[in-house]
Design a protein around this motif. Structure first.
Motif, PDB file in Angstrom:
ATOM      1  N   ALA A   9       0.820  -1.204   0.000  1.00 47.68           N
ATOM      2  CA  ALA A   9       0.000   0.000   0.000  1.00 47.68           C
ATOM      3  C   ALA A   9       0.856   1.258   0.000  1.00 47.68           C
ATOM      4  CB  ALA A   9      -0.937  -0.003   1.201  1.00 47.68           C
ATOM      5  N   ASP A  10       1.961   1.222   0.774  1.00 38.13           N
ATOM      6  CA  ASP A  10       2.878   2.373   0.791  1.00 38.13           C
ATOM      7  C   ASP A  10       3.433   2.678  -0.596  1.00 38.13           C
ATOM      8  OD1 ASP A  10       2.555   2.746   3.415  1.00 38.13           O
ATOM      9  OD2 ASP A  10       4.476   1.803   4.041  1.00 38.13           O
ATOM     10  N   ALA A  65       0.810   4.002  -2.926  1.00 37.89           N
ATOM     11  CA  ALA A  65       0.475   5.392  -2.606  1.00 37.89           C
ATOM     12  C   ALA A  65       1.538   6.335  -3.192  1.00 37.89           C
ATOM     13  CB  ALA A  65       0.382   5.581  -1.100  1.00 37.89           C
ATOM     14  N   ARG A  66       2.792   5.921  -2.990  1.00 40.35           N
ATOM     15  CA  ARG A  66       3.867   6.796  -3.505  1.00 40.35           C
ATOM     16  C   ARG A  66       3.836   6.858  -5.044  1.00 40.35           C
ATOM     17  NH1 ARG A  66       9.550   5.439  -1.152  1.00 40.35           N
ATOM     18  NH2 ARG A  66      10.039   7.323  -2.329  1.00 40.35           N
ATOM     19  N   ALA A  79       1.188   6.486  -6.948  1.00 40.55           N
ATOM     20  CA  ALA A  79       0.036   7.302  -7.328  1.00 40.55           C
ATOM     21  C   ALA A  79       0.356   8.787  -7.183  1.00 40.55           C
ATOM     22  CB  ALA A  79      -1.176   6.939  -6.482  1.00 40.55           C
ATOM     23  N   ALA A  80       1.251   9.126  -6.253  1.00 34.26           N
ATOM     24  CA  ALA A  80       1.575  10.528  -6.006  1.00 34.26           C
ATOM     25  C   ALA A  80       2.645  11.054  -6.969  1.00 34.26           C
ATOM     26  CB  ALA A  80       2.039  10.718  -4.577  1.00 34.26           C
ATOM     27  N   ARG A 125       1.088   3.967 -14.133  1.00 39.62           N
ATOM     28  CA  ARG A 125       1.263   5.376 -13.764  1.00 39.62           C
ATOM     29  C   ARG A 125       2.114   6.090 -14.823  1.00 39.62           C
ATOM     30  NH1 ARG A 125      -1.144   9.525 -12.091  1.00 39.62           N
ATOM     31  NH2 ARG A 125       0.175  11.137 -11.152  1.00 39.62           N
TER      32      ARG A 125
END
Ligand code: PHE
Length: 342
Positions: free
Chosen positions: A3-4, A7-8, A10-11, A68
């Motif tokens: 998940a970490d 998240a990174r 996606a950012a 991404r």
């Protein structure tokens, strides 16, 4: 953990950020790669559970990185397409283009008008010899007409009877056409001519067009009709009256200078049969039988007429220029003023 990473990823907001994350996670010394390397030291049971979990994580992170990256690249392309779009409806800057010089324009007009009357275009050299420019045109040595021509002579070369010269008129093309070809002849010969003379209406180089017809039974009526037809077509009016004034040229007999009726009302020249002025436009006449003879033709069989017109002068009359010298100065403001620039 997964998940970490997700998240990174996606950012990340540029393809290079995504690439940096890929190196950090899955590169040779990436975090996930390091974890995978520890599998070898585990017990088989441990390896089964942790291994499967690690592999799933690697696949998920890898998939996230790829999608991404694709998303960011697509967004970048969209941005470029909008930003760099060309508006084809905007007016175009054409820059500067060339345009036809009034002299060339008039030459083209003349060639077209006379082509309709069956005249071909002939040419001759600008560096002429004495015989073609003078003698064969019935201007023998010591004839006063020679001095009237203000001739530019070349230095006399060894073995030459007479020095070469810059042709003083286009009439030598008459001679060349008669000696080189066979009658019937119908030609015009436009080109440069030279006389040592310079003021507002004379330049050392100027342009003439010669006309020559040689056939059986040619008379002055043919000459007058031809000139009338030409003047009407050139000035684009049927309201034309010509006057043939007796004159003298050694190479024509009889000779006539031709005037066109015009008006200078309001300082503006108009070609019209209502006018109370006359404007001289050309010299002409029946080709002198001595010239026909000198060209090796039998004057009892062949007769003809000839004429010579100043092209620059015609351009001035039609397009309203007042100073001949400006024709040859190449000033675009001048040509633009008379409608010859884009
Ligand atoms: N060649 C003469 C000139 O330059 C013009 C002319 C040509 C006259 C033909 C008669 C016939 O003045």
């Amino acid at each position: 953990q997964t998940a970490d990473w997700l998240a990174r990823i996606a950012a990340a907001d540029s393809p290079s950020d995504v690439e940096a994350l890929r190196v950090e996670a899955l590169g040779k010394s990436g975090a996930i790669t390091a974890q995978l390397k520890t599998l070898g030291k585990m017990s088989p049971e441990e390896r089964q559970t942790t291994g499967a979990a690690l592999n799933r994580m690697r696949q998920e992170v890898q998939a996230a990185l790829t999608s991404r990256k694709e998303a960011l690249e697509a967004a970048e392309l969209d941005r470029k397409l909008t930003e760099e779009a060309v508006d084809v409806s905007l007016p175009v800057d054409h820059g500067r283009t060339g345009s036809v010089h009034p002299v060339s324009q008039v030459m083209d007009e003349l060639a077209e008008i006379f082509a309709d009357l069956g005249f071909a275009v002939a040419t001759g050299p600008e560096i002429e010899d004495d015989w073609h420019n003078f003698t064969a045109l019935n201007i023998p040595e010591h004839h006063p007409a020679r001095t009237m021509h203000d001739t530019f002579w070349f230095p006399k070369e060894e073995g030459e009877d007479a020095p070469k010269l810059l042709r003083t008129h286009t009439s030598p093309v008459q001679i060349r056409t008669m000696t080189d070809g066979e009658p019937p002849i119908r030609i015009i010969a436009p080109g440069r001519v030279y006389r040592s003379d310079s003021d507002a209406t004379h330049t050392p180089m100027f342009h003439q067009v010669e006309g020559l017809v040689i056939d059986r039974g040619i008379h002055m009526g043919h000459l007058k009709w031809t000139l009338e037809t030409f003047v009407k077509a050139f000035f684009e009016t049927d309201d034309v009256e010509l006057r043939l004034r007796p004159s003298y040229f050694p190479f024509t007999e009889p000779s006539a200078e031709v005037d066109v009726r015009c008006s200078f009302a309001g300082g503006k020249l108009t070609i019209t049969s209502d006018g109370d002025d006359w404007m001289e436009i050309l010299g002409s006449g029946m080709v002198n039988r001595r010239v026909i003879e000198m060209c090796g033709l039998d004057p009892s069989v062949w007769q003809g007429f000839a004429f010579g017109v100043g092209i620059d002068r015609l351009a001035m009359l039609k397009y309203g220029m007042t100073d001949l010298r400006q024709f040859f100065e190449g000033d675009l403001r001048w040509s633009g003023h008379y409608g010859f620039s884009p």
